[in-house]
Write an enzyme that holds these catalytic residues in place. Structure first.
Site, PDB file in Angstrom:
ATOM      1  N   HIS A 149       0.830  -1.208   0.000  1.00 48.70           N
ATOM      2  CA  HIS A 149       0.000   0.000   0.000  1.00 48.70           C
ATOM      3  C   HIS A 149       0.864   1.257   0.000  1.00 48.70           C
ATOM      4  CE1 HIS A 149      -2.999  -2.928   1.421  1.00 48.70           C
ATOM      5  NE2 HIS A 149      -3.869  -2.128   0.840  1.00 48.70           N
TER       6      HIS A 149
ATOM      7  N   ASP B 248      -4.546  -6.389  -7.911  1.00 49.95           N
ATOM      8  CA  ASP B 248      -4.794  -5.655  -6.684  1.00 49.95           C
ATOM      9  C   ASP B 248      -4.980  -4.191  -7.073  1.00 49.95           C
ATOM     10  OD1 ASP B 248      -5.107  -5.088  -4.004  1.00 49.95           O
ATOM     11  OD2 ASP B 248      -3.234  -6.020  -3.377  1.00 49.95           O
TER      12      ASP B 248
END
Length: 558
Positions: A260, A332
């Site tokens: 992230h 993702d």
């Protein structure tokens, strides 16, 4: 590329020869302290396969129908169909954008919904608008309306939906059947709100306390256990009529970075990955999992330059060609730091398609992604037939997996299953098994204010007093996962008469007192904890990970 392909081929050969590791749990001790003898261990010899009923593959008729449906789309419309953005809302404006731009659907994040119980109604109304926007533009197939609802720390919708813990609780319970019940129940409630895709289950094998991102989201550290639990979830989700997406290939649980916030590198060699990270995905492929998510993890043993989601050596050579995966590949989120740090939204989308992905999740700039894909077709970098193939696979997969809303889809209608998970997963690793652990009153500490209030309420319902002079019960947090952060969810270690770990159990290693791992903080969790404190029920779970010197598999037994 020849070198990386040879490496990937070696991995596939090894995967084909590798059996599932870990023995099935066996009952331990009927009295006294918890057993320290593991009931399941990643180091155990292969005994029983992580078998599950095979998911029906797409038929040729289903594929042909989808191919015929997407063939008339313009190149721009094809590109947009593969893009599934986070528009920050599912209001009328977002629906209009989906219709005008031609996106395949949306991902619904927490910030798209109002706080509190009103979120469920807002989701249902908004999801209906999004689905209508897709069909109104002439697309005769389901919209890709997705939500991250793994349970536990990754939960976008709270009450009134039934609250389930993360997958580690199911690993502690050790039951694929119970995982299927959870998937079926959670999926039914999500379908009732109009979702067609759930970004779960998590098939990552965690390495324990050194894993900063996955943690309690993983069923455990034993690849065979993870395979069984993930397979159960997939079976349950599909029974509810929602499309599950197994994640995060080739495994994120043994990576010490967080994608992230930036690039994360997997430096293990293929021999280690073959025995650990890749096992649940190999098993998912064999079982016919309908969709798999690729991670933004750089797999050094295969491609040292690009993350898996943008790497053809990983996405196509390893997952498609060597493992034989024929289902839908979803990236993702493309707005994560590992992607946006050094590449634009358009280029990231093109590279993901070149790698072999079908669905482009949450580009930082969805419109730029569509434009870049269209330009790539114009210049010959990507063929139009490549777009048609992915769009047809997306359409066929949605049609084959998205079913009518189940009758038992009312929010909050599966409390009995939440209670079963809570009572089956609690794990006691010190103190006398099955004995009363507290006096007539308790003094809660640690955790969050909400945690302490939930424990106090459960205690009072059970007839316990809550005051400053009772048996001390400390709630341990351990960090709550929220996209790139590990916010404190209470102290990670303490000294008390009884310690209860609500997230990952690792804090128990450095704490003193009777130790219980709960793996969650649902309402049912606190009720089950109080029952164990009072000796009304035995904590039957087995540690799915090692906690300090206490090995995986330890616990009071079933």
């Amino acid at each position: 590329m020849k070198t990386t392909r040879r490496i990937a081929f070696a991995a596939a050969v090894a995967l084909g020869a590798a059996g599932c590791t870990g023995a099935a749990p066996t009952a331990q001790g009927t009295s006294g302290a918890p057993s320290a003898t593991p009931r399941s261990s990643a180091a155990s010899p292969a005994t029983t396969p992580a078998a599950s009923p095979t998911v029906p593959r797409l038929s040729q008729a289903q594929r042909r129908r989808a191919a015929a449906d997407v063939a008339p789309l313009s190149t721009a419309a094809l590109a947009a169909q593969l893009v599934v953005p986070d528009l920050g809302s599912i209001d009328a404006g977002a629906a209009a954008t989906v219709r005008q731009q031609g996106y395949g659907g949306v991902v619904v994040m927490r910030n798209a919904l109002p706080a509190g119980p009103a979120a469920a109604g807002a989701a249902k109304a908004g999801n209906a608008r999004i689905s209508a926007a897709v069909t109104a533009s002439g697309r005769r197939w389901p919209a890709f309306v997705a939500v991250d609802q793994e349970g536990g720390t990754v939960t976008r919708l709270d009450a009134p939906l039934t609250q389930f813990p993360g997958a580690m609780a199911l690993g502690a319970a050790g039951s694929a059947g119970l995982a299927a019940k959870v998937g079926r129940a959670s999926g039914a409630e999500l379908r009732g709100l109009g979702f067609t895709v759930v970004m779960a289950p998590d098939a990552d094998v965690t390495i324990g306390a050194a894993d900063p991102t996955i943690g309690v989201r993983s069923p455990g550290s034993d690849p065979a256990l993870v395979s069984r639990i993930a397979a159960g979830y997939v079976r349950g989700y599909r029974q509810s009529g929602i499309l599950p997406v197994v994640k995060h290939f080739p495994g994120h649980g043994s990576v010490r970075g967080d994608t992230h916030t930036g690039l994360a590198r997997q430096d293990a060699d293929l021999a280690a990955l073959t025995k650990r990270d890749l096992v649940p995905f190999r098993d998912a492929v064999k079982a016919g999992a309908p969709a798999v998510m690729t991670a933004h993890v750089i797999l050094d043993a295969v491609d040292r330059q690009r993350p898996a989601s943008l790497s053809r050596a990983v996405t196509t050579d390893l997952l498609r060609d060597k493992l034989g995966y024929q289902g839908l590949i979803v990236t993702d989120a493309l707005n994560m730091g590992a992607i946006t740090e050094g590449i634009g939204a358009g280029e990231a989308a093109v590279r993901a398609l070149e790698a072999g992905a079908d669905v482009l999740l949450m580009p930082a700039d969805p419109a730029a992604a569509v434009s870049a894909i269209e330009d790539a077709v114009t210049t010959g970098r990507i063929s139009r037939s490549r777009l048609e193939a992915s769009a047809a696979l997306m359409v066929a997969t949605l049609r084959a997996n998205v079913a009518a809303v189940p009758k038992d889809s009312a929010p909050g209608s599966h409390g009995n299953i939440a209670r079963e998970v809570a009572t089956s997963s609690l794990t006691q690793i010190s103190g006398r098994c099955g004995r009363r652990l507290v006096g007539r009153s308790i003094t809660p500490s640690g955790g969050t204010a909400a945690d302490r209030a939930a424990l106090a309420a459960a205690a009072k319902r059970a007839g316990l007093r809550v005051n400053d002079t009772g048996t001390t019960v400390a709630l341990l947090g351990g960090g709550v996962y929220r996209a790139g952060s590990a916010r404190s969810s209470g102290a990670t270690s303490a000294t008390a008469d009884v310690l209860v770990a609500l997230d990952v159990p690792y804090g128990l290693a450095s704490s003193k007192g009777v130790k219980i791992a709960a793996y969650g903080r649902t309402p049912a969790t606190f009720t089950a904890v109080v029952d164990v404190l009072l000796g009304r029920s035995r904590a039957p779970g087995a540690l799915p990970v090692a906690v300090g010197s206490v090995q995986a598999g330890a616990g009071c037994g079933r």
